[in-house]
Design an enzyme around this catalytic site. Structure first.
Site, short mmCIF file in Angstrom:
data_model
loop_
_atom_site.label_atom_id
_atom_site.label_comp_id
_atom_site.label_asym_id
_atom_site.label_seq_id
_atom_site.Cartn_x
_atom_site.Cartn_y
_atom_site.Cartn_z
CB CYS A 1 56.06 86.24 37.19
SG CYS A 1 55.38 85.62 35.63
CG ASP B 1 53.35 81.31 37.29
OD1 ASP B 1 53.86 80.72 36.31
OD2 ASP B 1 52.76 80.71 38.21
NE ARG C 1 53.23 77.86 38.27
CZ ARG C 1 54.00 77.30 37.34
NH1 ARG C 1 54.21 75.99 37.36
NH2 ARG C 1 54.57 78.04 36.41
CG HIS D 1 58.36 82.14 38.43
ND1 HIS D 1 57.72 81.06 37.87
CD2 HIS D 1 57.97 83.22 37.71
CE1 HIS D 1 56.97 81.48 36.87
NE2 HIS D 1 57.10 82.78 36.75
CB CYS E 1 59.18 82.24 33.98
SG CYS E 1 58.35 83.80 33.59
ZN LIG Z 1 56.65 83.90 35.09
#
Ligand SMILES: [Zn+2]
Length: 226
Positions: free
Chosen positions: A57, A59, A61, A119, A122
């Site tokens: 992703c 993202d 993190r 994850h 999300c």
């Molecule tokens: Zn995500």
């Protein structure tokens, strides 16, 4: 506050970001160009041969290279909203960025593994579960790649709250992406002829746990023993 003062603050914030990036790049250069891990000096400046493709992703993190403590050159990474793999479609229509990266990794780099890394928390999967309608959004049609994950989770858990549905759908969408990977003829061919491995991994960023999808039991199992 006057527009002039606001734009001065914005400028100083963006300069701080650039300075931080530059300081980070200097540490990176000291380590990988000049130091004892001079990977670029030894072989990476002439080519790459990563063994693993990771589809993760966007993202902030969930950085696969950081998570795996990987060196440059180890992982070939595609990142997109909700770490999704679209099904195979003809290259003659549309633009297929993720499919192009998979093609390059499998046919040119001949990677040995493909990891779909999902994850917890999300945002892309949450918007899928919520069933947001927005004709002007790029996100809405994109996350519908995992629509059948949403339908399965909703039909099997009609009483569950949103957070539970999201956790379940985050995992189920990894399974959908693994299934979609096998719709690519060159992926199927590599599985058959050179034992390409497909893995589904889920990062629980609240517990600090990593779980792997087990094809036999159709369940995610902790790799860390937590
Ligand atoms: Zn995500």
């Amino acid at each position: 506050m006057k527009e002039q003062a606001l734009s001065a603050i914005r400028f100083s914030m963006s300069r701080r970001t650039v300075i931080k990036l530059l300081a980070g790049f200097k540490r990176f250069r000291d380590r990988y160009f000049l130091g004892e891990h001079s990977l670029y000096g030894s072989h990476l400046s002439s080519g790459q041969s990563p063994k693993t493709l990771v589809i993760a992703c966007s993202d902030s993190r969930v950085d696969p290279s950081l998570m795996a403590s990987a060196d440059p050159g180890e992982l070939f990474v595609v990142r997109n909203v909700a770490n999704l793999v679209p099904p195979y479609e003809s290259a003659r229509s549309g633009l297929h960025g993720v499919s192009a990266a998979i093609e390059f990794a499998v046919k040119n780099l001949k990677v040995e593994n493909i990891v779909v890394l999902g994850h917890r928390q999300c945002g892309g999967i949450q918007s899928l579960v919520e069933g947001i309608e927005d004709k002007d959004s790029f996100i809405v049609p994109w996350v519908r790649i995992a629509q059948r994950a949403r339908e399965k989770v909703l039909s099997e858990n009609p009483q569950s709250d949103l957070q539970t549905l999201c956790r379940l759908c985050e995992k189920e969408s990894i399974v959908v992406s693994l299934q979609n990977l096998r719709t690519f003829p060159f992926v199927e061919d590599a599985i058959e002829h050179r034992s390409l491995q497909l893995l589904g991994i889920y990062f629980d960023l609240e517990k600090g746990d990593l779980l792997e999808f087990d094809e036999a039991s159709k369940e995610f199992r902790s790799l860390t023993g937590n």
